[in-house]
Design a protein around this motif. Sequence first.
Motif, PDB file in Angstrom:
ATOM      1  N   GLU A  62      32.135 -29.736  42.734  1.00  0.00           N
ATOM      2  CA  GLU A  62      31.767 -31.145  42.773  1.00  0.00           C
ATOM      3  C   GLU A  62      31.346 -31.656  41.409  1.00  0.00           C
ATOM      4  OE1 GLU A  62      29.381 -32.483  46.129  1.00  0.00           O
ATOM      5  OE2 GLU A  62      29.728 -30.556  47.092  1.00  0.00           O
ATOM      6  N   ALA A  63      30.669 -30.827  40.637  1.00  0.00           N
ATOM      7  CA  ALA A  63      30.259 -31.250  39.292  1.00  0.00           C
ATOM      8  C   ALA A  63      31.488 -31.503  38.415  1.00  0.00           C
ATOM      9  CB  ALA A  63      29.368 -30.182  38.661  1.00  0.00           C
ATOM     10  N   VAL A 106      55.072 -38.287  39.447  1.00  0.00           N
ATOM     11  CA  VAL A 106      53.991 -38.913  38.678  1.00  0.00           C
ATOM     12  C   VAL A 106      52.629 -38.503  39.234  1.00  0.00           C
ATOM     13  CG1 VAL A 106      52.984 -41.101  37.918  1.00  0.00           C
ATOM     14  CG2 VAL A 106      55.470 -40.839  38.020  1.00  0.00           C
ATOM     15  N   GLU A 107      52.527 -38.439  40.557  1.00  0.00           N
ATOM     16  CA  GLU A 107      51.282 -37.957  41.176  1.00  0.00           C
ATOM     17  C   GLU A 107      50.984 -36.526  40.745  1.00  0.00           C
ATOM     18  OE1 GLU A 107      47.960 -37.820  43.992  1.00  0.00           O
ATOM     19  OE2 GLU A 107      49.002 -39.373  42.873  1.00  0.00           O
ATOM     20  N   MET A 108      52.017 -35.695  40.707  1.00  0.00           N
ATOM     21  CA  MET A 108      51.816 -34.306  40.299  1.00  0.00           C
ATOM     22  C   MET A 108      51.406 -34.217  38.839  1.00  0.00           C
ATOM     23  SD  MET A 108      51.691 -31.400  41.694  1.00  0.00           S
ATOM     24  CE  MET A 108      50.996 -29.969  40.860  1.00  0.00           C
ATOM     25  N   ALA A 109      51.940 -35.095  37.996  1.00  0.00           N
ATOM     26  CA  ALA A 109      51.539 -35.116  36.582  1.00  0.00           C
ATOM     27  C   ALA A 109      50.049 -35.445  36.458  1.00  0.00           C
ATOM     28  CB  ALA A 109      52.378 -36.136  35.821  1.00  0.00           C
ATOM     29  N   GLN A 110      49.571 -36.379  37.282  1.00  0.00           N
ATOM     30  CA  GLN A 110      48.141 -36.681  37.265  1.00  0.00           C
ATOM     31  C   GLN A 110      47.329 -35.476  37.725  1.00  0.00           C
ATOM     32  OE1 GLN A 110      46.614 -39.553  40.097  1.00  0.00           O
ATOM     33  NE2 GLN A 110      45.009 -40.198  38.685  1.00  0.00           N
ATOM     34  N   HIS A 111      47.832 -34.756  38.714  1.00  0.00           N
ATOM     35  CA  HIS A 111      47.113 -33.576  39.184  1.00  0.00           C
ATOM     36  C   HIS A 111      47.057 -32.486  38.105  1.00  0.00           C
ATOM     37  CE1 HIS A 111      46.374 -35.109  43.059  1.00  0.00           C
ATOM     38  NE2 HIS A 111      47.582 -34.929  43.577  1.00  0.00           N
ATOM     39  N   VAL A 112      48.100 -32.374  37.314  1.00  0.00           N
ATOM     40  CA  VAL A 112      48.079 -31.403  36.211  1.00  0.00           C
ATOM     41  C   VAL A 112      46.941 -31.734  35.260  1.00  0.00           C
ATOM     42  CG1 VAL A 112      49.326 -30.563  34.186  1.00  0.00           C
ATOM     43  CG2 VAL A 112      50.538 -30.836  36.362  1.00  0.00           C
ATOM     44  N   VAL A 113      46.803 -33.014  34.935  1.00  0.00           N
ATOM     45  CA  VAL A 113      45.708 -33.456  34.057  1.00  0.00           C
ATOM     46  C   VAL A 113      44.364 -33.151  34.713  1.00  0.00           C
ATOM     47  CG1 VAL A 113      44.596 -35.484  33.028  1.00  0.00           C
ATOM     48  CG2 VAL A 113      47.089 -35.233  32.933  1.00  0.00           C
ATOM     49  N   GLU A 114      44.246 -33.402  35.995  1.00  0.00           N
ATOM     50  CA  GLU A 114      42.988 -33.176  36.705  1.00  0.00           C
ATOM     51  C   GLU A 114      42.635 -31.693  36.756  1.00  0.00           C
ATOM     52  OE1 GLU A 114      43.294 -37.004  39.770  1.00  0.00           O
ATOM     53  OE2 GLU A 114      44.046 -35.030  40.361  1.00  0.00           O
ATOM     54  N   ILE A 115      43.616 -30.854  37.019  1.00  0.00           N
ATOM     55  CA  ILE A 115      43.368 -29.412  37.069  1.00  0.00           C
ATOM     56  C   ILE A 115      42.928 -28.898  35.708  1.00  0.00           C
ATOM     57  CG2 ILE A 115      44.492 -27.160  37.363  1.00  0.00           C
ATOM     58  CD1 ILE A 115      46.147 -28.440  39.619  1.00  0.00           C
ATOM     59  N   GLN A 116      43.586 -29.366  34.661  1.00  0.00           N
ATOM     60  CA  GLN A 116      43.210 -28.943  33.313  1.00  0.00           C
ATOM     61  C   GLN A 116      41.820 -29.428  32.932  1.00  0.00           C
ATOM     62  OE1 GLN A 116      46.465 -30.390  30.920  1.00  0.00           O
ATOM     63  NE2 GLN A 116      47.664 -28.513  31.210  1.00  0.00           N
ATOM     64  N   ALA A 117      41.409 -30.564  33.505  1.00  0.00           N
ATOM     65  CA  ALA A 117      40.075 -31.098  33.228  1.00  0.00           C
ATOM     66  C   ALA A 117      38.997 -30.449  34.094  1.00  0.00           C
ATOM     67  CB  ALA A 117      40.069 -32.609  33.441  1.00  0.00           C
ATOM     68  N   GLY A 118      39.385 -29.538  34.986  1.00  0.00           N
ATOM     69  CA  GLY A 118      38.417 -28.852  35.832  1.00  0.00           C
ATOM     70  C   GLY A 118      37.941 -29.658  37.018  1.00  0.00           C
ATOM     71  N   MET A 119      38.745 -30.638  37.439  1.00  0.00           N
ATOM     72  CA  MET A 119      38.301 -31.534  38.503  1.00  0.00           C
ATOM     73  C   MET A 119      38.135 -30.821  39.832  1.00  0.00           C
ATOM     74  SD  MET A 119      39.859 -35.257  39.513  1.00  0.00           S
ATOM     75  CE  MET A 119      38.941 -36.331  40.620  1.00  0.00           C
ATOM     76  N   TYR A 120      38.917 -29.773  40.080  1.00  0.00           N
ATOM     77  CA  TYR A 120      38.904 -29.120  41.380  1.00  0.00           C
ATOM     78  C   TYR A 120      38.133 -27.802  41.392  1.00  0.00           C
ATOM     79  CZ  TYR A 120      42.435 -32.654  42.157  1.00  0.00           C
ATOM     80  OH  TYR A 120      43.088 -33.855  42.260  1.00  0.00           O
ATOM     81  N   LEU A 121      37.349 -27.571  40.344  1.00  0.00           N
ATOM     82  CA  LEU A 121      36.526 -26.351  40.311  1.00  0.00           C
ATOM     83  C   LEU A 121      35.346 -26.457  41.268  1.00  0.00           C
ATOM     84  CD1 LEU A 121      36.491 -25.598  36.470  1.00  0.00           C
ATOM     85  CD2 LEU A 121      37.785 -24.404  38.262  1.00  0.00           C
TER      86      LEU A 121
END
Length: 263
Positions: free
Chosen positions: A53-54, A36-51
């Motif tokens: 700070e912005a 479940v944590e990894m599923a959240q990370h997939v969403v975050e990566i797709q949203a550009g969260m780790y590109l």
Amino acid sequence: MTRGNDIMWADIKAIYRNAGRFALAFPLLFLIPVLVEMAQHVVEIQAGMYLNEAGAKAAEGDPVRLWFGFAKTLAIGLPSYWFVRYLLLGDAARAVRIEWPAIGLWLVVFALSAIQAWWSLFGPDLLAPLGLGGPIVDAGTGIVLQVAMIYLTVWTVAWALGNARIGPVRSVAIMNGSFWYALGLFVAGFVPLMIPHYGLAILAVVWAPSGLDWALMIADSLVVGFLALTIAGSSALAARRAARRKGVDLTPARLSAKEAAPA
């Protein structure tokens, strides 16, 4: 070291040692919060969260991410039923069974925890109409909730074992005098894994190239899997310590002393 410190250190080692053993013995249960944590990370990566700070700030309030965060909170709580029993029943095979009334009692506790988690993310601020708010009030509310959770620890653990004789009021009485020991165990079961949990996210945002984001998030998901166990383990051993001090048996009356072995 004093005797109290020796006992606490032994409990801390037991929490982490048994978390590793449980993860190896029952990988499917261990993987519930990991996936479940990894599923959240997939969403975050797709949203550009780790590109950058912005990107992290932009994705922080994403509704889909928040719902996955809520699901992650539930997933972290799920292994507690099995791991508490694994630590305190002394029978690994029995610990992972779905037993009645233990599962029914535990589901009540889990449902109340889920409601509290949902309210904290999506519910209205009950103090706002009173003109109360801000970081100081939020911090104070968090401290009150944490103190209450500590005093209710014996109740939540006993119900996972199937012992309906110990309710919230009796839990407070049993925990009286063991608050600081329980707090120390909770800190020991929480902080050492929260440091890499946040550290991996910070690395992904401010330092690591995009190609490493997946590897960092997989590592973080595994950390969260162990965090779910160490949190539950801290509750189990804090409750056991408090109950022993008061001469209370956490296990149901039908269990013999031989069946209820220490971790």
